[in-house]
Design a protein around this motif. Structure first.
Motif, short mmCIF file in Angstrom:
data_model
loop_
_atom_site.label_atom_id
_atom_site.label_comp_id
_atom_site.label_asym_id
_atom_site.label_seq_id
_atom_site.Cartn_x
_atom_site.Cartn_y
_atom_site.Cartn_z
N ALA A 293 -5.84 -38.84 44.57
CA ALA A 293 -7.46 -38.84 43.26
C ALA A 293 -7.65 -40.65 42.97
CB ALA A 293 -7.42 -38.20 41.65
N GLN A 294 -7.22 -40.92 43.42
CA GLN A 294 -7.12 -42.32 42.26
C GLN A 294 -8.24 -43.64 44.02
OE1 GLN A 294 -4.56 -45.53 40.85
NE2 GLN A 294 -5.67 -46.52 41.80
N VAL A 295 -7.27 -43.26 45.10
CA VAL A 295 -7.85 -43.76 46.45
C VAL A 295 -9.02 -42.85 47.60
CG1 VAL A 295 -5.64 -45.43 46.70
CG2 VAL A 295 -5.96 -42.54 47.72
N ARG A 296 -8.54 -41.93 46.93
CA ARG A 296 -9.97 -40.96 47.09
C ARG A 296 -10.74 -39.99 46.24
NH1 ARG A 296 -9.45 -38.94 53.55
NH2 ARG A 296 -11.47 -38.74 52.66
N PRO A 297 -11.46 -40.16 45.49
CA PRO A 297 -11.73 -40.04 44.74
C PRO A 297 -12.12 -38.45 45.02
CG PRO A 297 -12.91 -41.92 44.50
CD PRO A 297 -12.05 -41.30 45.41
N SER A 298 -12.82 -38.16 46.50
CA SER A 298 -12.52 -37.26 46.71
C SER A 298 -12.20 -35.58 46.64
CB SER A 298 -13.75 -36.80 48.35
OG SER A 298 -12.61 -37.17 49.29
N THR A 299 -11.03 -35.81 46.36
CA THR A 299 -9.38 -34.81 46.23
C THR A 299 -9.19 -34.61 45.09
OG1 THR A 299 -8.17 -36.82 46.19
CG2 THR A 299 -8.86 -35.70 48.14
N GLN A 300 -10.22 -35.20 44.05
CA GLN A 300 -10.66 -34.91 42.63
C GLN A 300 -9.61 -33.25 42.24
OE1 GLN A 300 -12.39 -37.33 40.20
NE2 GLN A 300 -11.32 -38.83 40.24
N SER A 301 -10.18 -32.58 42.68
CA SER A 301 -10.15 -31.55 42.33
C SER A 301 -9.20 -30.21 43.16
CB SER A 301 -11.13 -30.71 43.17
OG SER A 301 -11.80 -30.65 44.58
N LEU A 302 -7.89 -31.42 44.15
CA LEU A 302 -7.27 -31.00 44.75
C LEU A 302 -6.06 -31.14 44.04
CD1 LEU A 302 -8.60 -31.62 48.23
CD2 LEU A 302 -9.28 -29.63 47.26
N PRO A 303 -4.75 -30.29 44.33
CA PRO A 303 -4.11 -30.32 43.45
C PRO A 303 -3.12 -31.43 44.47
CG PRO A 303 -3.86 -28.15 44.00
CD PRO A 303 -4.74 -28.92 44.30
N SER A 304 -2.11 -32.81 43.84
CA SER A 304 -1.57 -33.98 44.59
C SER A 304 -1.02 -33.18 46.32
CB SER A 304 -1.25 -34.59 43.50
OG SER A 304 0.23 -34.10 43.09
N ARG A 305 -0.09 -32.29 45.69
CA ARG A 305 0.84 -31.76 46.27
C ARG A 305 0.24 -31.39 47.99
NH1 ARG A 305 5.83 -31.85 45.21
NH2 ARG A 305 6.19 -31.35 47.32
N SER A 306 -1.38 -30.55 48.12
CA SER A 306 -1.76 -30.16 48.81
C SER A 306 -2.64 -30.83 49.52
CB SER A 306 -2.72 -28.86 48.38
OG SER A 306 -3.72 -29.30 47.78
N VAL A 307 -2.51 -32.04 49.20
CA VAL A 307 -3.48 -33.16 50.34
C VAL A 307 -2.13 -33.77 50.99
CG1 VAL A 307 -4.14 -35.34 50.26
CG2 VAL A 307 -5.23 -34.14 48.22
N LYS A 308 -2.36 -33.56 52.22
CA LYS A 308 -1.50 -34.82 53.87
C LYS A 308 -1.25 -35.92 53.21
CE LYS A 308 -2.65 -30.91 56.70
NZ LYS A 308 -3.14 -30.77 58.21
N PRO A 309 0.03 -36.31 52.96
CA PRO A 309 0.01 -38.19 52.80
C PRO A 309 -0.56 -38.71 53.81
CG PRO A 309 1.88 -36.86 54.06
CD PRO A 309 1.05 -35.43 53.69
N GLU A 310 -0.95 -38.26 54.87
CA GLU A 310 -2.03 -38.98 56.53
C GLU A 310 -3.14 -39.43 55.93
OE1 GLU A 310 -0.42 -35.99 56.50
OE2 GLU A 310 1.81 -37.36 58.08
N GLN A 311 -3.77 -38.20 54.95
CA GLN A 311 -4.67 -38.91 53.51
C GLN A 311 -5.29 -39.09 53.40
OE1 GLN A 311 -5.43 -33.69 53.34
NE2 GLN A 311 -7.51 -34.42 53.83
N VAL A 312 -4.50 -40.15 52.82
CA VAL A 312 -4.78 -41.27 51.76
C VAL A 312 -3.10 -41.85 52.21
CG1 VAL A 312 -5.21 -39.53 49.75
CG2 VAL A 312 -2.67 -39.06 49.73
N GLY A 313 -2.27 -42.41 52.99
CA GLY A 313 -1.87 -43.19 53.27
C GLY A 313 -1.62 -43.31 54.50
#
Length: 605
Positions: free
Chosen positions: A144-164
């Motif tokens: 949510a911090q590095v990609r504000p567009s993912t704020q509405s998503l649960p952190s575990r549903s974001v793939k690590p490759e999307q934010v790292g």
């Protein structure tokens, strides 16, 4: 995919269970042995009991600690010694065993500090530290911090490759290691140690947003261009046409130079990256060169000229036309205050023109000047580039002599750094989304940014992932000086050190930077130098160093797609060069077959 972040918990519980079982087994055996020896010391002989009875004996003794005889089988109980003798023997044996275990552990720890086998060495990050700072869960928690567009998503549903970015696997805990999008990284790797196959190529492919890549070789382009073309537009700044890519990036040094701040930064960057130094040239000389270039760029921009006209002024060492444009613009309120007077004053010193010509010699080759003189509407739109998962490659010669295009690449990257930062600051979150990735390969040779250390320190806050690649610390000191190289290293949040490089001093410095344990180097200079291909040490944040296995692109899950893209890129380049050779051959044949009046000497070989 991310590794299981509960691995450490399982390992701890399994370890506790194993140690408990081992201690219980040893204690039970010692209890049985103490009882047997008490019988011998008391004159009753060796009791009729075997070691297989030890667990049952220990269980019975815990139930009736005041009567040891009742814990043994009836056939052996009569031969057992008295309770005081039994407990005295048991206490002596337990103490002796504990002392022996202590001495053995100390010997083991001492061996670990003198080891050639590093797997059990002390001083490296524990699994808990790795999980806290470099795990998939850690980068996901920052989504949510590095990609504000993912704020509405649960952190575990974001793939690590999307934010790292996946950087390797810890040798000890076997955990996958990730660097966050807001991490800036510096990679020190000798030539042929795989920085392209382990880092530049994977990072370029995995960049979740726009990506800028510099290189003095076309290897990264060949490995990644076709794959990146599936995600967005691919542009190439390739004046020498090494790649044959049709979507050419064209840029004018006059772009934005109506703004005096842009003129000041651009002229200073050109002079600095051309190798001029105030210690050698003198402050007044350097200032005069910068002033002339700054004023000529400003005049060309407000006069609506193309860059060829500005280069003509430089070739002729004559700024009269530029001066007249600046004066006319001053009367109309379009010229920055003081520019006409500054140019007129500097032009009086004719010796400054030699410095100006030398700085601007990077534009002297016809193909370079052509790419830097776009027609109206052909200029690269960087703001549009930032909006998608697009890619921009800078493929240029590695040249240290005058005429190399490193000053041009450096100037463009400098402009784009500032533009990206300005775009981020205008966003409500203060960050770029999608984030920008910048891979500065061979940075010291083709993109020696004077402010690189500053950018390393602040880029992460704008969601700009900056990765810098060096062959050695000496290379950094050569370009940025000792203090600048130290600042560059300090401002990187992730430092990766590969093997095979460095002088004795550099290796000693790197060894000290990796760290020490109890006053001894965790990785000695010799171990850093001989680290095999496919391994590296990483120091990140407050964690102790991690030794990791690296993953080359040909071991990735998408290796088949990368291989197909590489083959297609190589075929494209081969076809281009084959066409060029055919064109040269046909021209030669036509000249030979012509009549006697043909001027064969007009052919340029």
């Amino acid at each position: 995919m991310a590794g299981n972040d509960d691995d450490d918990v399982y390992v701890v519980f399994i370890g506790i269970g194993f140690v408990s079982a081992l201690l219980g087994g040893v204690s039970s055996f010692l209890t049985w042995l103490a009882g047997q020896l008490s019988g011998v010391l008391s004159g009753g002989g060796w009791p009729d009991s075997s070691p297989t009875d030890c667990l049952r004996i220990t269980y019975n003794l815990l139930r009736h600690p005041n009567d040891p005889r009742s814990a043994w089988p009836p056939a052996a109980a009569a031969a057992l010694g008295s309770a005081p003798i039994f407990f005295a023997l048991l206490a002596v044996m337990l103490l002796a065993t504990a002392l022996g275990a202590y001495i053995l552990i100390r010997l083991l720890l001492n061996w670990r500090r003198h080891r050639t086998f590093r797997r059990l060495r002390l001083g490296f990050a524990s699994g808990w530290e790795v999980r806290k700072l470099l795990s998939a869960r850690t980068v996901q928690s920052k989504a949510a911090q590095v990609r504000p567009s993912t704020q509405s998503l649960p952190s575990r549903s974001v793939k690590p490759e999307q934010v790292g970015f996946y950087i390797g696997r810890d040798i000890r805990s076997r955990r996958k290691l990730y660097a966050s999008l807001e991490d800036t990284a510096i990679v020190v790797a000798a030539p042929r140690q795989g920085k392209d196959v382990h880092f530049v190529t994977p990072f370029t492919i995995d960049a979740p947003g726009p990506c800028i890549v510099t290189s003095s070789r076309r290897e990264t382009f060949i490995n990644t261009a076709m794959v990146r073309a599936q995600f967005g537009e691919v542009y190439v700044f390739d004046p020498y046409n090494w790649t044959g890519w049709p979507n050419r990036m064209r840029w004018s040094p006059l772009q934005g130079c109506e703004d005096p701040n842009v003129c000041a930064v651009r002229s200073g960057t050109l002079v600095q990256s051309s190798g001029f130094d105030i210690g050698h040239e003198g402050g007044s000389t350097l200032s005069g060169i910068v002033t002339i270039i700054r004023c000529l760029l400003h005049a060309g921009a407000i006069g609506r000229l193309n860059f060829r006209e500005v280069m003509r002024w430089i070739y002729e060492a004559n700024g009269e036309e530029a001066l007249e444009i600046l004066r006319q613009g001053e009367r109309e309120g379009r010229t920055a205050p003081g520019y006409p007077g500054a140019l007129e004053f500097s032009m009086r010193n004719e010796s400054l023109w030699s410095g100006v010509i030398q700085v601007m010699s990077c534009f002297s080759q016809p193909e370079v000047l052509d790419d830097c003189t776009p027609d109206p509407g052909e200029e690269f739109d960087f703001k549009k580039f930032l909006q998608g998962r697009n890619t921009l490659y800078f493929v240029s010669k590695k040249q240290s002599d005058w005429g190399g295009i490193a000053p041009i690449v450096t100037t463009i990257i400098e402009q784009y750094f500032r533009s990206a930062r300005g775009t981020a600051m205008k966003n409500p979150t203060g960050r770029l989304d999608p984030p920008l990735t910048i891979e500065l390969n061979q940075v010291a040779d083709i993109c020696p940014l004077g402010g690189l250390a500053t950018y390393m320190g602040e880029s992460g806050g704008y969601s700009i992932s900056l990765h810098v690649y060096l062959t050695s610390l000496a290379e950094a000191r050569r370009v940025w000086g000792s203090d600048g190289a130290a600042s560059l290293w300090d401002n990187a949040t992730v430092k990766i050190i590969s093997g095979g490089s460095g002088t004795a001093k550099d290796l000693s410095d790197l060894s000290d930077l990796v760290g020490k344990h109890d006053g001894k180097q965790i990785l000695s200079p010799e171990e850093l130098r001989t680290m095999p291909f496919g391994r590296a040490a990483v120091v990140a944040g407050t964690a102790r160093p991690v030794e990791m296995w690296l993953t080359p692109w040909w071991k990735r899950k998408d290796r088949d797609a990368i291989a197909r893209g590489k083959a297609a890129a190589e075929a494209m380049i081969h076809k281009m060069h084959a066409g060029q050779q055919a064109g040269i051959a046909s021209t030669h044949d036509a000249a030979v077959a012509g009549d006697d009046d043909s001027d064969a000497s007009a052919i340029v070989w």
